[in-house]
Design a protein around this motif. Sequence first.
Motif, PDB file in Angstrom:
ATOM      1  N   VAL A 173      -5.808 -37.987  25.381  1.00  0.00           N
ATOM      2  CA  VAL A 173      -5.210 -37.225  24.277  1.00  0.00           C
ATOM      3  C   VAL A 173      -5.858 -37.595  22.945  1.00  0.00           C
ATOM      4  CG1 VAL A 173      -3.108 -36.988  22.895  1.00  0.00           C
ATOM      5  CG2 VAL A 173      -3.008 -36.692  25.372  1.00  0.00           C
ATOM      6  N   ILE A 174      -6.166 -38.870  22.758  1.00  0.00           N
ATOM      7  CA  ILE A 174      -6.862 -39.291  21.536  1.00  0.00           C
ATOM      8  C   ILE A 174      -8.188 -38.548  21.413  1.00  0.00           C
ATOM      9  CG2 ILE A 174      -7.994 -41.233  20.381  1.00  0.00           C
ATOM     10  CD1 ILE A 174      -5.880 -43.052  21.617  1.00  0.00           C
ATOM     11  N   GLY A 175      -8.884 -38.426  22.544  1.00  0.00           N
ATOM     12  CA  GLY A 175     -10.132 -37.673  22.543  1.00  0.00           C
ATOM     13  C   GLY A 175      -9.920 -36.211  22.207  1.00  0.00           C
ATOM     14  N   GLY A 176      -8.855 -35.617  22.739  1.00  0.00           N
ATOM     15  CA  GLY A 176      -8.567 -34.215  22.449  1.00  0.00           C
ATOM     16  C   GLY A 176      -8.296 -33.964  20.980  1.00  0.00           C
ATOM     17  N   VAL A 177      -7.581 -34.891  20.337  1.00  0.00           N
ATOM     18  CA  VAL A 177      -7.301 -34.769  18.901  1.00  0.00           C
ATOM     19  C   VAL A 177      -8.602 -34.826  18.103  1.00  0.00           C
ATOM     20  CG1 VAL A 177      -6.216 -35.891  16.921  1.00  0.00           C
ATOM     21  CG2 VAL A 177      -4.966 -35.681  19.075  1.00  0.00           C
ATOM     22  N   ALA A 178      -9.492 -35.753  18.476  1.00  0.00           N
ATOM     23  CA  ALA A 178     -10.780 -35.876  17.787  1.00  0.00           C
ATOM     24  C   ALA A 178     -11.612 -34.605  17.921  1.00  0.00           C
ATOM     25  CB  ALA A 178     -11.549 -37.080  18.336  1.00  0.00           C
ATOM     26  N   LEU A 179     -11.564 -33.970  19.079  1.00  0.00           N
ATOM     27  CA  LEU A 179     -12.316 -32.726  19.282  1.00  0.00           C
ATOM     28  C   LEU A 179     -11.786 -31.600  18.387  1.00  0.00           C
ATOM     29  CD1 LEU A 179     -12.758 -32.746  23.180  1.00  0.00           C
ATOM     30  CD2 LEU A 179     -14.489 -33.221  21.452  1.00  0.00           C
ATOM     31  N   VAL A 180     -10.476 -31.533  18.228  1.00  0.00           N
ATOM     32  CA  VAL A 180      -9.892 -30.502  17.366  1.00  0.00           C
ATOM     33  C   VAL A 180     -10.297 -30.723  15.912  1.00  0.00           C
ATOM     34  CG1 VAL A 180      -7.739 -29.556  16.455  1.00  0.00           C
ATOM     35  CG2 VAL A 180      -7.935 -30.050  18.896  1.00  0.00           C
ATOM     36  N   ILE A 181     -10.219 -31.973  15.449  1.00  0.00           N
ATOM     37  CA  ILE A 181     -10.604 -32.268  14.061  1.00  0.00           C
ATOM     38  C   ILE A 181     -12.093 -31.985  13.855  1.00  0.00           C
ATOM     39  CG2 ILE A 181     -10.752 -34.072  12.303  1.00  0.00           C
ATOM     40  CD1 ILE A 181      -8.372 -35.429  13.618  1.00  0.00           C
ATOM     41  N   SER A 182     -12.898 -32.314  14.869  1.00  0.00           N
ATOM     42  CA  SER A 182     -14.338 -32.029  14.793  1.00  0.00           C
ATOM     43  C   SER A 182     -14.595 -30.541  14.594  1.00  0.00           C
ATOM     44  CB  SER A 182     -15.022 -32.512  16.078  1.00  0.00           C
ATOM     45  OG  SER A 182     -16.342 -32.022  16.173  1.00  0.00           O
ATOM     46  N   SER A 183     -13.898 -29.712  15.366  1.00  0.00           N
ATOM     47  CA  SER A 183     -14.092 -28.262  15.254  1.00  0.00           C
ATOM     48  C   SER A 183     -13.697 -27.754  13.866  1.00  0.00           C
ATOM     49  CB  SER A 183     -13.290 -27.539  16.339  1.00  0.00           C
ATOM     50  OG  SER A 183     -11.897 -27.681  16.118  1.00  0.00           O
ATOM     51  N   LEU A 184     -12.725 -28.395  13.235  1.00  0.00           N
ATOM     52  CA  LEU A 184     -12.326 -28.017  11.876  1.00  0.00           C
ATOM     53  C   LEU A 184     -13.437 -28.329  10.873  1.00  0.00           C
ATOM     54  CD1 LEU A 184      -8.577 -29.119  11.772  1.00  0.00           C
ATOM     55  CD2 LEU A 184      -9.460 -26.789  11.636  1.00  0.00           C
ATOM     56  N   LEU A 186     -17.212 -37.033  15.018  1.00  0.00           N
ATOM     57  CA  LEU A 186     -15.893 -36.846  15.622  1.00  0.00           C
ATOM     58  C   LEU A 186     -16.000 -36.173  16.990  1.00  0.00           C
ATOM     59  CD1 LEU A 186     -13.854 -35.758  12.471  1.00  0.00           C
ATOM     60  CD2 LEU A 186     -13.708 -37.934  13.707  1.00  0.00           C
ATOM     61  N   LEU A 187     -16.983 -35.300  17.144  1.00  0.00           N
ATOM     62  CA  LEU A 187     -17.228 -34.699  18.460  1.00  0.00           C
ATOM     63  C   LEU A 187     -17.611 -35.783  19.471  1.00  0.00           C
ATOM     64  CD1 LEU A 187     -17.619 -32.283  20.353  1.00  0.00           C
ATOM     65  CD2 LEU A 187     -19.928 -32.012  19.415  1.00  0.00           C
ATOM     66  N   GLY A 188     -18.467 -36.717  19.049  1.00  0.00           N
ATOM     67  CA  GLY A 188     -18.838 -37.817  19.918  1.00  0.00           C
ATOM     68  C   GLY A 188     -17.655 -38.704  20.268  1.00  0.00           C
ATOM     69  N   VAL A 189     -16.789 -38.955  19.276  1.00  0.00           N
ATOM     70  CA  VAL A 189     -15.585 -39.748  19.522  1.00  0.00           C
ATOM     71  C   VAL A 189     -14.704 -39.055  20.568  1.00  0.00           C
ATOM     72  CG1 VAL A 189     -13.419 -40.577  18.510  1.00  0.00           C
ATOM     73  CG2 VAL A 189     -15.571 -40.871  17.270  1.00  0.00           C
ATOM     74  N   GLY A 190     -14.521 -37.751  20.406  1.00  0.00           N
ATOM     75  CA  GLY A 190     -13.703 -36.996  21.347  1.00  0.00           C
ATOM     76  C   GLY A 190     -14.284 -36.997  22.745  1.00  0.00           C
ATOM     77  N   MET A 191     -15.609 -36.846  22.842  1.00  0.00           N
ATOM     78  CA  MET A 191     -16.253 -36.848  24.153  1.00  0.00           C
ATOM     79  C   MET A 191     -16.146 -38.227  24.805  1.00  0.00           C
ATOM     80  SD  MET A 191     -17.312 -33.775  24.669  1.00  0.00           S
ATOM     81  CE  MET A 191     -18.364 -34.030  26.087  1.00  0.00           C
ATOM     82  N   GLY A 192     -16.296 -39.292  24.022  1.00  0.00           N
ATOM     83  CA  GLY A 192     -16.216 -40.635  24.569  1.00  0.00           C
ATOM     84  C   GLY A 192     -14.854 -40.957  25.148  1.00  0.00           C
ATOM     85  N   PHE A 193     -13.802 -40.645  24.391  1.00  0.00           N
ATOM     86  CA  PHE A 193     -12.450 -40.923  24.871  1.00  0.00           C
ATOM     87  C   PHE A 193     -12.078 -40.063  26.078  1.00  0.00           C
ATOM     88  CE2 PHE A 193     -11.530 -43.078  20.812  1.00  0.00           C
ATOM     89  CZ  PHE A 193     -10.764 -44.137  21.278  1.00  0.00           C
TER      90      PHE A 193
END
Length: 504
Positions: A333-344, A364-371
């Motif tokens: 879920v932490i990764g999913g949140v990071a992906l949403v913020i990245s898209s913004l 932030l995309l990398g953070v989301g992918m990592g998690f």
Amino acid sequence: MKNNQKTKRPLVLAAVMLAMFMAAVEATIVATAMPGIVADLGGFSLFSWVFSSYLLMQVVMIPLYGKLADLYGRKLIFSIGIGIFLIGSILCGFSWSMEMLIFSRILQGIGAGAVQPIATTIVGDMYTKEERANIQGYLASIWGVSAIIGPILGALFIQYANWSWIFWMNIPFGILSACIVIFFLHEKVEKKKKQVDYIGAILLFVSLLTFMFVLIQIDEGLFLSNLQLLLIICVSIISMISFISHERKTKEPMITLSLWKKKEIRYANLASFMSGVMLLAVSGYLPTYVQGVLGQSPLVAGLTLTVISIGWPISSTIAGKMMLKTGFRVTAVIGGVALVISSLCFLTLPYFAHFLWAGLGSFLLGVGMGFSTTTFIVSIQSSVEWKVRGEATAMNMFMRLLGGAVGVALLGGILNRQLRASFEQVGQSLSIEPTIDAVNVLLEAEQRANLSLGEQQQLQTILASSLSAVFMSLFIVAIIGFVFISLLPKDSTKTNKSKTKILN
């Protein structure tokens, strides 16, 4: 089942990391160099096919390689895949046209389908769940190293040598990796009658190929008439229905559909599809925005992608330790949140028109992918037995790459359509022909210098508004992906806690 004690885990792990490094560098270099390649070969309208053709073949081959690896062993299939990948890389470097490059990328993709999924499966075989969770950080660090090396090499090759070297540099890495695996990986493969689902592979290939053509047709009238397009849609639907029906009946299916009954696998795969759309779309189109709209150099454009691979290993290392304490779902879920913020961040690029803002979105995309991806792989490998681990691992990567292939094709069609509509409105106000290929001028510094300031700004506005439609689509994809992640079972860490070492 225990495997041969002679397996040299440190050496094999090094070979696996080398192969993954080769794939990671390929991704960052090609994405960085694409504006320069297009400026040399022309054909901006075929831009998305350089990615889509490679991804399509990789996607189709991944589940087949996963099944073959379970039947014939990881070593043989891994080595064959690397060999095909290197042949494709050589031909890519000799390409004289965009069409030739696309053909070579198809061959490269056929081999690439074996590299990362089987490399990850080998790691899953050699280490327990607890060890895998920790070692994912080491594997993810490959992306950080390649992120720094890839864009720099790409920019240097474009400016001081030739873009062909971005493909030829794969050769020494691939040969060394294959040799180590051949000589130092020892596995015990069950001797049983081998059945490979080639019919399923053909049906899947036909379905995906026709589906990709349909997506590209979002750019109106690019290749086909309405009747031809309708026929292709029918072929795609029929072949997919036939594929599903065949997989349910055959004794040795290429894709074991029953695996999808597990929530850990089902929702992880769907979320991986969405993250794949984001990753490949950003990798494909962000350098074009940074160079074409912001007017930055290839090196700066590459560095905006570099931070994806800096955020990825950092978050993957943290995720590997966190998931054992908090569970798979919380970490993902932490990764999913990071992906949403990245898209913004990407969505607001027109308002914060600076390469540092683009870099923040990439980080932030990398953070989301990592998690998320680290959690998905460990969760899936922990929930299945050895005999289907290769297939289950390959399936998750299949979904992520399928998302990338579909995303690049779909968003490429959206981009071309937006560009076409914008150039039709411009009419003859430009000194160059108002077609999609006019964007090529923005991607080459010398050609851009020949434009007047007004023409350059006009072209940049057209490209920026067209790419904004792409970034809006990414935001929607990120939201959908977050929904799938939130549906992961809360107690997934308690599922199948096997500590058995398969390789020593």
